[in-house]
Each structure stands twice: as C-alpha cells, then as structure tokens.
Design a protein around this motif. Structure first.
Motif, short mmCIF file in Angstrom:
data_model
loop_
_atom_site.label_atom_id
_atom_site.label_comp_id
_atom_site.label_asym_id
_atom_site.label_seq_id
_atom_site.Cartn_x
_atom_site.Cartn_y
_atom_site.Cartn_z
N LEU A 135 -7.06 -2.13 1.65
CA LEU A 135 -7.57 -2.44 0.32
C LEU A 135 -8.60 -1.41 -0.14
N VAL A 136 -9.36 -0.88 0.82
CA VAL A 136 -10.30 0.20 0.48
C VAL A 136 -9.51 1.42 0.01
N SER A 137 -8.42 1.73 0.72
CA SER A 137 -7.56 2.84 0.33
C SER A 137 -6.98 2.60 -1.06
N PHE A 138 -6.57 1.37 -1.32
CA PHE A 138 -6.03 0.97 -2.62
C PHE A 138 -7.06 1.22 -3.72
N LEU A 189 0.78 -1.24 0.00
CA LEU A 189 0.00 0.00 0.00
C LEU A 189 0.81 1.29 0.00
N LEU A 190 1.92 1.33 0.74
CA LEU A 190 2.63 2.60 0.91
C LEU A 190 3.13 3.21 -0.39
N PRO A 191 3.79 2.47 -1.29
CA PRO A 191 4.27 3.10 -2.54
C PRO A 191 3.13 3.69 -3.35
N LYS A 210 7.18 3.27 -11.92
CA LYS A 210 7.77 2.10 -12.57
C LYS A 210 7.96 0.93 -11.61
N ILE A 211 8.13 1.23 -10.32
CA ILE A 211 8.42 0.14 -9.38
C ILE A 211 7.25 -0.20 -8.46
N VAL A 212 6.15 0.56 -8.56
CA VAL A 212 5.02 0.30 -7.68
C VAL A 212 4.50 -1.12 -7.86
N VAL A 264 1.94 6.99 -1.70
CA VAL A 264 2.89 8.08 -1.96
C VAL A 264 2.76 8.54 -3.41
N HIS A 265 2.64 7.59 -4.32
CA HIS A 265 2.51 7.91 -5.74
C HIS A 265 1.25 8.72 -6.00
N ALA A 266 0.14 8.30 -5.39
CA ALA A 266 -1.12 9.03 -5.55
C ALA A 266 -1.02 10.42 -4.94
#
Length: 416
Positions: free
Chosen positions: A106-109, A36-38, A66-68, A41-43
C-alpha cells in the motif's frame, strides 16, 4: 524401524495441506498481485525509470491504464474476502508477515499513484495570472516562450512552464495549449480545438522521455514533441501547431512592449527553484569530467527545424560560437542567428522578392545583407536601406535536446 518416522512425516504433510486449504492463502496472494502489480507496471512504463523509456510500449501503457482499476477492484475484493473468512486461520507469524507485506504494498501504491503520478507532480497553476511589463515580477533575463495572436502578445517563462508542463490559455481570443517538456527540452504551442470543440488536456506521463497528454473527449494520447496522436480513437492525427518564439523576456518586450507576462504561482515556488538555471546551462557545462565540451551528447542542445517535410538539426554550441549562419537546405535558403544575449535565436527564410540574400553582422553588431547593405532588426524587418520595409519570412524552429529531436525526427540531417 524406519516406517514409523515416514508415516509421521506423511501425516504432517497431510495436516499442512489441510491447513493450507483452510487458510486459502492463494486468495491473498492473487489479490495482492492484482491490487499492486498492474499499477507498478503502468507507473514504470510512464515514468522515467531506468530502461522504461526506451521500450516501444505506449500502446501497452494506454490499454493497461484502462484495465488497472477493474483489476485492482478484483484484487481488493479477494483480499477483503480472505481477511473476513480465512485470515484468522493463519499462525501469528503468518498474520504478521501478510499484514507487513500488504502494508508495504500500500505504501508502494501511494507513491506510484499519488505522490509520483505525473498529474500530481506537475499540476497546472492554481491561478494563471499575467502582468504587463510595469507590474511584472519576472526577471528580464528569463527565457520565455512567446505567442502572438490577433495583436495580443503573451510570454510564458520556461521555468514556470517547464514545471507545469502545460498551460491552457487564450491569446487574443485564440485558444492555446502552451507546452514544455523538460526531459526533451521541447516547447510546443498547439490549438486545443479538436473536431470543433475545445478540449481540456491532462498529463499522462512520458514515453521516450517526452510528455504524453490526453484530451478529455476522445481519451487519445498525444506526444508533446510533435502533437501526434500515438494511440486512441484519433491515432495518426496531429494537433494544429501554432507559431511561437523562444527568447529572453527583455528581447521579447523590446519587440512587444505591451506583452502580458505569466507570473509565478507561489504554491509552486519549490518546484520553480528546482529548475533554476535550466534555461542557461547545458548538461555538458555541469559535467566536470568531460574534457571536450563540444562533444555531442544525449542532452546536447540543438536547434531543429523542418523544411518541406525534411528535418535538420544545428549544434547549439557551434551555432553559439558562429552567431550567424546562412544555410541552404531542401530547396530553402535559411538564416539562423543569435542575438547579443546569446540566448535569443531566430530562423528566417532569407529570400526576398525572389532574390536570395546573404547576411552578416556589421561592426556595430547590426544585421545587414551583403547584396544591398540594408539593415534589418531581430524581427526580420528591414529598417533602412534599399530594402526598407521588406520583411523576412519566419521559419519555426525549436531548441531541444539532441536525443529528443533524433527520436521524433529519425531521418534528420545534422549541421555541425
């Protein structure tokens, strides 16, 4: 007498440690973080969250994207491994807490990667349909981006273009990428051909409150406001900009009666409604607490142009009051003028045949020059008088927010 309780406490610690080893909870937490963390941060970096857009982080965002996926795959693998071999060793309470935390994650995702991803929030129209003026459903008062190529004219209403952010189209056989970023109020039209091949572009997100797009071949990220490649294989390159005009549909049709007009896609009616009056009202007009409406704010409208490599911005509210401005900037003689609708604007070079003209509006509201009293139309063509048949050279200009123009033209001059 105090040794026995101490021994018991030590024994309990040993048992807890052994239990923790049997549970191997670190596998769950590592997997959860990787999963979840990457993405979070990306979002955060690519959406207009508080503080995120002020960071110079486009390169970090690019390589993070590219690495998420690989990191998430690793995180998912660790969680599945933990669930199969160690989850059963948890207490009921720990099972519930871990399952709850994973569910919330997963909701956050879902929200960061699906619900609020730029590509899904601002999809291109499912069907790009145009109509001539006779069959048109767009109000004549609507503000449009107008493009002419090889004798073909097309109009793209701002509220549709602003919602979708980009329309990939052809005008008179010329491939065009018509873009508009509502966070910057910046419209641009580009040639989507790169190295001889037409590219398809996707919306990545935003940096410095400006839309960032990516071409499908080189995966380079481009700023919408200036067409510059910010990061990727073509970093430092620029998309070829194509000329356009911003006006009301009525003013555009008056000049181009055969123009085709982009029609609304009914799938996005709610999105269009959210931009109602976007093309009319400034932020200062909506702010009832602001006493001086002429205050220069982040979202104050300006007309910006670049002459011989130098940028200049004109305060829209003051230009609106003046209606017409003869200006000199960086060895160029400029004319900026608003039509009677006070929305359609034009910018020209006011030198004709080596002679600098000075313009004004006569009592009938017609454009005339002081030197010869010739009359001129809103397309820069002299329609009567000594200079009949001559045409002023158009200067590309842009109406956008002050914060955007200043961000992408940090050395800009400013006219009040």
């Amino acid at each position: 007498m105090h040794q026995e309780p101490a021994a018991a406490l030590q024994q309990n610690n040993v048992e807890e440690t052994a239990k923790g080893r049997r549970n191997k909870s670190y596998l769950f937490w590592a997997g959860f973080i990787f999963l979840l963390l990457p993405g979070l941060v990306h979002a955060y970096l690519l959406m207009p969250f508080p503080g995120s857009q002020n960071l110079n982080a486009i390169t970090v965002s690019y390589y993070l994207e590219k690495i998420v996926l690989p990191i998430r795959i690793l995180g998912g693998f660790l969680i599945v491994w933990y669930a199969i071999f160690y989850f059963k060793n948890n207490t009921t309470r720990n099972k519930i807490s871990k399952a709850t935390i994973l569910g919330l994650g997963l909701v956050s995702f879902y929200f960061t990667d699906f619900k609020f991803s730029a590509e899904r929030m601002f999809e291109e129209p499912q069907s790009v349909k145009f109509a001539n003026f006779v069959n048109n459903s767009v109000p004549e008062s609507a503000v449009i981006i107008g493009v002419v190529s090889n004798g073909v004219a097309k109009a793209y209403p701002l509220i549709y273009l602003g919602y979708h952010h980009k329309i990939q189209d052809n005008v008179g056989g010329q491939p065009v990428l018509v873009t508009y970023c509502t966070m910057c109020r910046s419209g641009r039209v580009y040639n989507p051909v790169i190295n001889g091949k037409r590219q398809t572009f996707r919306l990545v997100g935003a940096r410095h409150y400006n839309a960032v797009i990516e071409d499908d071949a080189t995966k380079t990220w481009w700023y919408q406001a200036n067409g510059k490649a910010a990061v990727g294989r073509l970093k430092g390159s620029r998309l070829q900009e194509l000329p356009y005009e911003q006006s009301t549909l009525a003013a555009w049709i008056n000049k181009h009666p055969g123009s085709l007009i982009l029609q609304p896609d009914h799938h996005y009616t709610d999105g269009y409604n959210e931009l109602k009056n976007y093309d009319r009202l400034q932020a200062v007009d909506k702010d009832s607490t602001l006493k001086n409406k002429d205050s220069l704010m982040r979202k104050s409208w300006v007309v910006g142009l670049v002459v011989n490599g130098q940028a200049k911005a004109y305060d829209w509210r003051r230009l609106f009051k003046k209606q017409l401005l003869n200006d000199d900037f960086n060895q160029a003689n400029l004319l900026l003028i608003l039509e009677k609708d006070s929305v359609t604007y034009h910018s020209f070079n006011r030198s004709v045949n080596g002679k600098v003209l000075h313009f004004d509006l006569n009592k009938s509201g017609q454009l005339t020059d002081k030197e010869t009293a010739s009359l001129w139309d809103w397309d820069g063509l002299s329609t009567s008088g000594v200079l009949k048949g001559n045409r002023l050279t158009k200067v590309q200009s842009y109406q956008e927010y002050w914060h955007s123009w200043r961000q992408f033209h940090p050395n800009t001059s400013f006219w009040e």
